[in-house]
Design an enzyme around this catalytic site. Structure first.
Site, PDB file in Angstrom:
ATOM      1  CE  LYS A   1      -4.333  -1.771   1.787  1.00 59.56           C
ATOM      2  NZ  LYS A   1      -5.530  -1.448   2.570  1.00 59.56           N
TER       3      LYS A   1
ATOM      4  CE  LYS B   1      -8.472 -11.307  -2.572  1.00 58.74           C
ATOM      5  NZ  LYS B   1      -8.215 -10.983  -1.152  1.00 58.74           N
TER       6      LYS B   1
ATOM      7  CE  LYS C   1     -12.830  -2.296  -2.354  1.00 62.83           C
ATOM      8  NZ  LYS C   1     -12.879  -3.598  -1.720  1.00 62.83           N
TER       9      LYS C   1
END
Length: 331
Positions: free
Chosen positions: A114, A196, A199
């Site tokens: 992140k 994976k 969104k």
């Protein structure tokens, strides 16, 4: 709470729920609420580790709550609430910070991922959110945490914290276990099947949203990446087809072997539209019910207020014990 074991899970309202979220986790929640004390939380406090537009965050929080209910979660059987409505999550996180080693937190792979994506906002919350996640879990004396494979590391951190805290202050927290379903734990991207489904994927064709229109779902499946070998079988060297078989099996309630048999001798021209149609029918009632619930804000408010009251009662019992053990004067 009954003598049943407790399950806790949280979903971020930082974006829309995907088919991967549903098949990998939420679909199982409906079954779990019959066997366990289930606590499901919309984790808005986690969401602000990256910058959010306030009005959008409020709207998305209600959307996730509505989708939870539309996916079969019953507010009479499960506790459904918004994380920030129970301040004990933040209170316990601070105490647990003092029982978490810096090196442990530094090893969290999601922080590295992140912070690489949000280089302009590598804040302390982004580094520390696994400890808040541990607080989410431990606050309710959780026995089991439904997680994807990529989140298992965070449950391990929570377990390390329990071991350390209970070693100093015995019998404070229950030791949580990860609950990973045998099937559907990881649905992959339609555009890049080695990754994976997410969104946050820049390629809009890579994921299916629960609220996608039927025509958009069909278009995305028709564009799904497969390979030059047209056999419809599960194989390590056919990740795209294997992913589509898994999705079709989960959407129709079949085994992967039955899906292989159904499409034996057929090509992708038959298979991909069939997967798309199965997903359209799977998601149609969820989309319709979500839209209806979002028109009834009073009902949603009633659900999250009642849920927060139940969650606060359980959380306060844990916090009273924790504060007494660490030596705080009773409030």
């Amino acid at each position: 709470m009954s003598d049943k074991k407790t399950i806790f899970s949280g979903v971020q309202p930082s974006g829309k729920l995907t088919l991967g979220n549903y098949l990998g986790a939420i679909k199982n929640f409906q079954l779990l609420q019959e066997e366990y004390n289930c606590i499901y939380c919309v984790v808005d406090m986690h969401a602000i580790t990256v910058r959010q537009e306030p009005a959008a965050l409020r709207r998305q929080t209600l959307e996730v709550l509505a989708q939870y209910i539309a996916c079969g979660l019953d507010p009479e059987k499960s506790i459904l609430f918004v994380q920030s409505h129970v301040p004990a999550h933040a209170e316990l996180a601070w105490v647990l910070n003092c029982f978490t080693m810096f090196g442990e937190a530094s090893r969290m792979t999601q922080f590295k991922d992140k912070s690489a994506k949000h280089t302009d906002n590598v804040n302390v919350g982004l580094f520390d959110y696994p400890v808040l996640m541990a607080a989410d879990i431990l606050l309710y004396q959780t026995d089991m945490v439904p997680v994807g494979v990529d989140q298992r590391q965070h449950v391990e951190l929570a377990r390390n914290i329990v071991q350390r805290f209970n070693g100093i202050h015995p019998d404070t927290f229950v030791m949580p276990e990860p609950y990973i379903p045998k099937t559907g734990a990881k649905i992959m991207s339609l555009a890049d099947p080695v990754r994976k489904m997410s969104k946050s994927d820049e390629n809009q064709n890579g994921f299916i949203l629960l609220m996608d229109k039927p025509e958009d779902i069909m278009r995305k499946f028709k564009r799904a990446v497969t390979d030059s070998d047209s056999r419809i079988i599960v194989a390590d060297d056919k990740p795209g087809v294997s992913n589509l078989i898994s999705i079709y099996a989960l959407a129709t309630g079949q085994t992967t072997e039955a899906v292989e048999a159904e499409f034996a001798g057929k090509g992708y021209g038959d298979f991909k539209p069939a997967v798309g149609q199965a997903v359209v029918e799977l998601l149609r009632p969820i989309r319709t019910k979500t839209e209806d619930l979002l028109k009834n804000k009073d009902y949603l408010e009633q659900v999250y207020r009642a849920g927060a009251a139940k969650a606060s009662y359980l959380a306060r019992k844990t916090m009273d014990k924790v504060y007494r053990k660490v030596g705080f004067v009773k409030r």
